[in-house]
Scaffold this motif. Structure first.
Motif, PDB file in Angstrom:
ATOM      1  N   PRO B  29      42.166  42.262  38.882  1.00  0.00           N
ATOM      2  CA  PRO B  29      41.904  42.406  40.323  1.00  0.00           C
ATOM      3  C   PRO B  29      40.974  43.572  40.649  1.00  0.00           C
ATOM      4  O   PRO B  29      40.130  43.470  41.538  1.00  0.00           O
ATOM      5  CB  PRO B  29      43.289  42.641  40.928  1.00  0.00           C
ATOM      6  CG  PRO B  29      44.230  42.051  39.961  1.00  0.00           C
ATOM      7  CD  PRO B  29      43.610  42.256  38.612  1.00  0.00           C
ATOM      8  N   LYS B  32      37.457  42.564  39.631  1.00  0.00           N
ATOM      9  CA  LYS B  32      36.989  41.506  40.537  1.00  0.00           C
ATOM     10  C   LYS B  32      36.657  42.083  41.919  1.00  0.00           C
ATOM     11  O   LYS B  32      35.668  41.687  42.541  1.00  0.00           O
ATOM     12  CB  LYS B  32      38.094  40.438  40.652  1.00  0.00           C
ATOM     13  CG  LYS B  32      37.679  39.184  41.387  1.00  0.00           C
ATOM     14  CD  LYS B  32      36.667  38.375  40.611  1.00  0.00           C
ATOM     15  CE  LYS B  32      36.192  37.181  41.423  1.00  0.00           C
ATOM     16  NZ  LYS B  32      34.967  36.595  40.892  1.00  0.00           N
ATOM     17  N   THR B  33      37.489  43.035  42.372  1.00  0.00           N
ATOM     18  CA  THR B  33      37.226  43.654  43.678  1.00  0.00           C
ATOM     19  C   THR B  33      35.912  44.422  43.654  1.00  0.00           C
ATOM     20  O   THR B  33      35.104  44.332  44.579  1.00  0.00           O
ATOM     21  CB  THR B  33      38.397  44.599  44.061  1.00  0.00           C
ATOM     22  OG1 THR B  33      39.595  43.838  44.072  1.00  0.00           O
ATOM     23  CG2 THR B  33      38.184  45.214  45.428  1.00  0.00           C
ATOM     24  N   ASN B  36      33.146  41.881  43.681  1.00  0.00           N
ATOM     25  CA  ASN B  36      33.024  41.265  45.017  1.00  0.00           C
ATOM     26  C   ASN B  36      32.337  42.182  46.015  1.00  0.00           C
ATOM     27  O   ASN B  36      31.686  41.724  46.943  1.00  0.00           O
ATOM     28  CB  ASN B  36      34.410  40.885  45.561  1.00  0.00           C
ATOM     29  CG  ASN B  36      34.939  39.600  44.955  1.00  0.00           C
ATOM     30  OD1 ASN B  36      34.193  38.860  44.329  1.00  0.00           O
ATOM     31  ND2 ASN B  36      36.217  39.347  45.124  1.00  0.00           N
ATOM     32  N   SER B  37      32.536  43.491  45.811  1.00  0.00           N
ATOM     33  CA  SER B  37      31.979  44.433  46.783  1.00  0.00           C
ATOM     34  C   SER B  37      30.447  44.419  46.778  1.00  0.00           C
ATOM     35  O   SER B  37      29.822  44.921  47.708  1.00  0.00           O
ATOM     36  CB  SER B  37      32.508  45.848  46.515  1.00  0.00           C
ATOM     37  OG  SER B  37      31.921  46.375  45.355  1.00  0.00           O
ATOM     38  N   ALA B 255      39.705  41.215  55.171  1.00  0.00           N
ATOM     39  CA  ALA B 255      39.949  40.307  54.051  1.00  0.00           C
ATOM     40  C   ALA B 255      40.718  39.059  54.470  1.00  0.00           C
ATOM     41  O   ALA B 255      40.360  37.954  54.060  1.00  0.00           O
ATOM     42  CB  ALA B 255      40.723  41.042  52.953  1.00  0.00           C
ATOM     43  N   ALA B 265      36.165  44.108  50.176  1.00  0.00           N
ATOM     44  CA  ALA B 265      36.203  44.654  48.813  1.00  0.00           C
ATOM     45  C   ALA B 265      35.503  46.012  48.764  1.00  0.00           C
ATOM     46  O   ALA B 265      35.986  46.944  48.109  1.00  0.00           O
ATOM     47  CB  ALA B 265      35.548  43.674  47.850  1.00  0.00           C
ATOM     48  N   ALA B 268      37.765  48.494  50.172  1.00  0.00           N
ATOM     49  CA  ALA B 268      38.870  48.748  49.239  1.00  0.00           C
ATOM     50  C   ALA B 268      38.424  49.671  48.106  1.00  0.00           C
ATOM     51  O   ALA B 268      39.164  50.563  47.688  1.00  0.00           O
ATOM     52  CB  ALA B 268      39.394  47.429  48.691  1.00  0.00           C
TER      53      ALA B 268
END
Lengths: 423, 291
Positions: B29, B32-33, B36-37, B255, B265, B268
């Motif tokens: 995660p 992936k975050t 994604n950002s 989100a 993302a 985050a």
């Protein structure tokens, strides 16, 4: 050496059990999937329905009725009760082309977001055919569930109105018998608003204010998605003036429906706009012709305007059971289907002709709902694809304007910017 | 020795399930975050394209996020200051010998045991001008008092911080109390013999001896404040406007409500970095304090 042997044996046992465990899991997963889709080599279910009604006490009866009438075996998946979670799940199902769900129930916010996405099957030729199309609220069909190609993508499950509610005890007290025009409305505001009581009450929390903003823009004959329209400006200035003159409370900026309805029940408000059939007022013993009841929407401009909302049944484009799904949707759009929903869930039929036949005259909402349908311009709420962002952003600047932090010019400029950003 | 080394692979195989599980639930995660950002992913608009650093740049142009960052800083600093000051104060009271002390120590934890969402919903009513128990209490002393706490920026922020303190302060105090109970009574006796008064005993004995405990507590309590979203979600929805919006709440909205996954993302990742830097600074401070 002995220790090494024991270690290797233990290791082997561990790996074997892990593999067996994985294997078993896989098998059980497979059998559970099979149990859902197959029974003795035949499909157990004809379609899968993703619904928000499964927690209703009468859902079982409704399902039996639908299955009996259509001959379909329906697999039901309960949608999450939390709004955000539900929207995420439905968005994920539709956007990923997941074919495990055939028919879903979606609300207006999701309709606005999905109708032009290509994720929903057009129903003009199969379900929403010309013979019945005219019986549904036309404004709603056009605004909320018709895609850019003119295809209707949903079957409204019911008709709800953002009704105008008044407190009859207060009306009697101030000697006003009806609020039919803008002048009547202002007169009522002036008469009622005194000693901590307000002529009008609202819920202006930033994600709730949208309904009333749009309603007043409508009543003034404006267009919520065009903030160069002078009627929009007039509507906002009217709301601002209501606060300044003490006709409505600034405190409601923090209020959602729970707080607003409590105040209405306690006689702090003389009137308001609210969805539904008055369950909260009935619970408080305040629903009735001599207490709190629905009234005709006052006419501020050339016509009377009212919003309607619904949850619509939609067909997933990725569905592999489209014939069964169409059969289900045809039933939901029929007189019998709407009657079943009305009897099980108290959902007022979306079709005018069905409502006339099915809803008994003893139902207190029938008379006023018929008047709304016949006398008002019925519209779906103005929403954009990025619905929730748009609603929240508009609510935020509305609060700032009402509090006097920004001018009406700033408000209109920002509002137009948001219309373009979130479209 | 050689035999032990040759058996190390067995240890690796045995912990492999945990590593795999941790990899899927934590490492994947995070990676992936971060990935994604760098993408513009807007699910409702069907957009999913590489955006480079634009999500990060947009953060500092977005008025909603700027307001959110300001309130997050105020919320964390003010709330933590009050946690420390009142938490130590409450711990000292709970450490005194009086009748009903055990009962008080028990009931003081009730707010902490309640879910934040429930407290937030109750808070929305508690701070209501017409129905709220806060104004009801104040009106017993000032009958004409009128204030709708949640409609003005300052009072709404104060209400959110007050409710946060009401919920978590007792837990902080109980943990400080555990530190207080390790201080031997002999030290206070000796100080008393030497003529130290209560204030001298507190500042020269109590505070230095519990400081390490308090600083350690500051790490999780600050991180919890940084990631707090449920209180605001259920109490104010970030309003009025965005004035009580916290960074974790903003991330949740982007989100899961707006479905702007890429932007969420980036926010985050930013929060992750802030939390990492804070923890590092705090640990450095603690090691200096120990030295």
């Amino acid at each position: 050496m002995k220790k090494k042997m024991i270690s290797i044996l233990l290791m082997a046992a561990f790996v074997c059990s892990a593999l067996i465990g994985c294997g078993n899991n896989g098998d059980s997963d497979q059998s559970s999937t099979d149990a859902v889709t197959n029974k003795g080599g035949n499909k157990e279910y004809d379609l899968t329905l993703y619904t928000v009604n499964s927690t209703d006490a009468d859902f079982g009866d409704w399902l039996a009725n639908v299955e009996g009438a259509t001959g379909l075996k329906i697999n039901v998946i309960a949608a999450p009760t939390d709004t955000d979670t539900r929207q995420q799940k439905i968005t994920t199902i539709l956007s990923t082309g997941d074919s495990s769900v055939d028919v879903l129930e979606i609300n207006d916010e999701m309709s606005a977001s999905f109708k032009n996405s290509g994720w929903l099957e057009g129903l003009n030729d199969t379900v929403m055919t010309e013979d019945i199309r005219g019986e549904f609220p036309q404004g709603y069909i056009e605004d909320m569930i018709t895609d850019k190609n003119g295809q209707i993508v949903g079957v409204p499950g019911y008709s709800g109105y953002l009704a105008f509610w008044v407190n009859q005890e207060i009306m009697d007290e101030v000697g006003i018998s009806a609020i039919e025009t803008k002048e009547d409305f202002v007169e009522y505001m002036e008469a009622v608003s005194t000693d901590g009581r307000y002529g009008y009450g609202g819920s202006w929390e930033k994600t709730y204010a949208f309904n009333e903003m749009a309603q007043f823009v409508n009543m003034f004959g404006g267009d919520y998605l065009d903030w160069s329209n002078p009627a929009n400006r007039e509507a906002m200035e009217f709301l601002h003036e209501m606060v300044v003159k003490g006709y409505t409370s600034l405190d409601q900026i923090a209020d959602k429906y729970e707080q607003m309805n409590s105040k209405f029940n306690d006689g702090k408000y003389g009137s308001l706009f609210m969805w539904g059939l008055g369950t909260d007022y009935a619970k408080a013993g305040m629903l009735g012709d001599d207490k709190i009841h629905m009234a005709m929407v006052p006419q501020f401009s050339e016509q009377k305007y009212i919003f309607t909302d619904s949850w619509s049944y939609v067909l997933n484009t990725a569905s592999k059971n489209k014939d069964a799904a169409v059969k289900f949707l045809q039933y939901m759009a029929s007189e019998e289907g709407m009657k079943a929903s009305y009897e099980a869930f108290d959902r007022y039929p979306a079709r005018k002709d069905v409502a006339e036949k099915v809803v008994p005259d003893t139902d207190p909402s029938k008379a006023i709902y018929s008047r709304y349908a016949n006398e008002c311009v019925v519209k779906g709420r103005p929403m954009l694809p990025q619905t929730m962002e748009f609603i929240s952003a508009m609510g935020t600047i509305f609060q700032s304007y009402i509090k006097g932090e920004i001018t009406i010019d700033d408000f209109c400029a920002k509002a137009q910017e948001y219309v373009e950003t979130y479209n | 020795m050689i035999q032990k080394k040759s058996l190390q692979w067995i240890a690796w195989v045995l912990i492999m399930p945990v590593l795999v599980l941790r990899g899927f639930t934590t490492i994947y995660p995070i990676v992936k975050t971060v990935l994604n950002s760098f993408f513009d992913i807007r699910i409702l608009s069907g957009v999913n394209e590489f955006a480079g650093l634009s999500n990060y740049i947009n953060i500092f142009k977005d008025q909603k996020v700027i307001t959110t960052l300001k309130f997050t800083a105020i919320f964390v600093v003010v709330s933590m200051l009050f946690h420390i000051v009142f938490g130590i104060g409450l711990a000292l009271i709970l450490n005194m010998k009086f009748k009903g002390r055990r009962f008080l120590r028990t009931i003081v934890l009730i707010p902490w045991a309640m879910p934040s969402v429930v407290i937030g919903m109750a808070g929305k009513w508690a701070f209501n001008n017409d129905y709220g128990l806060i104004n009801d209490f104040i009106r017993r002393f000032f009958p004409d008092f009128q204030l709708s706490w949640l409609i003005n920026t300052g009072s709404a922020r104060a209400a959110v911080i007050a409710l946060d303190l009401w919920k978590d302060l007792p837990f902080f105090a109980i943990l400080v109390l555990s530190g207080l109970q390790f201080i031997s009574g002999d030290i206070y006796e000796a100080a008393k013999v030497d003529g130290a008064d209560w204030f001298q005993s507190f500042f020269r004995i109590t505070l230095p001896l519990i400081m390490r405990n308090v600083l350690t507590l500051c790490i999780p309590f600050t991180l919890w404040r940084l990631t707090s979203f449920d209180l605001v979600y259920s109490m104010t929805s970030g309003g009025p406007g965005e004035d009580t919006s916290l960074i974790a709440y903003r991330i949740t909205m982007e989100a899961f409500t707006n479905l702007n996954v890429g932007y969420a993302a980036a926010l985050a990742v930013l929060l992750f970095l802030v939390m990492g830097i804070f923890s590092w600074v705090n640990m450095r401070f603690m090691s200096r304090f120990e030295n």
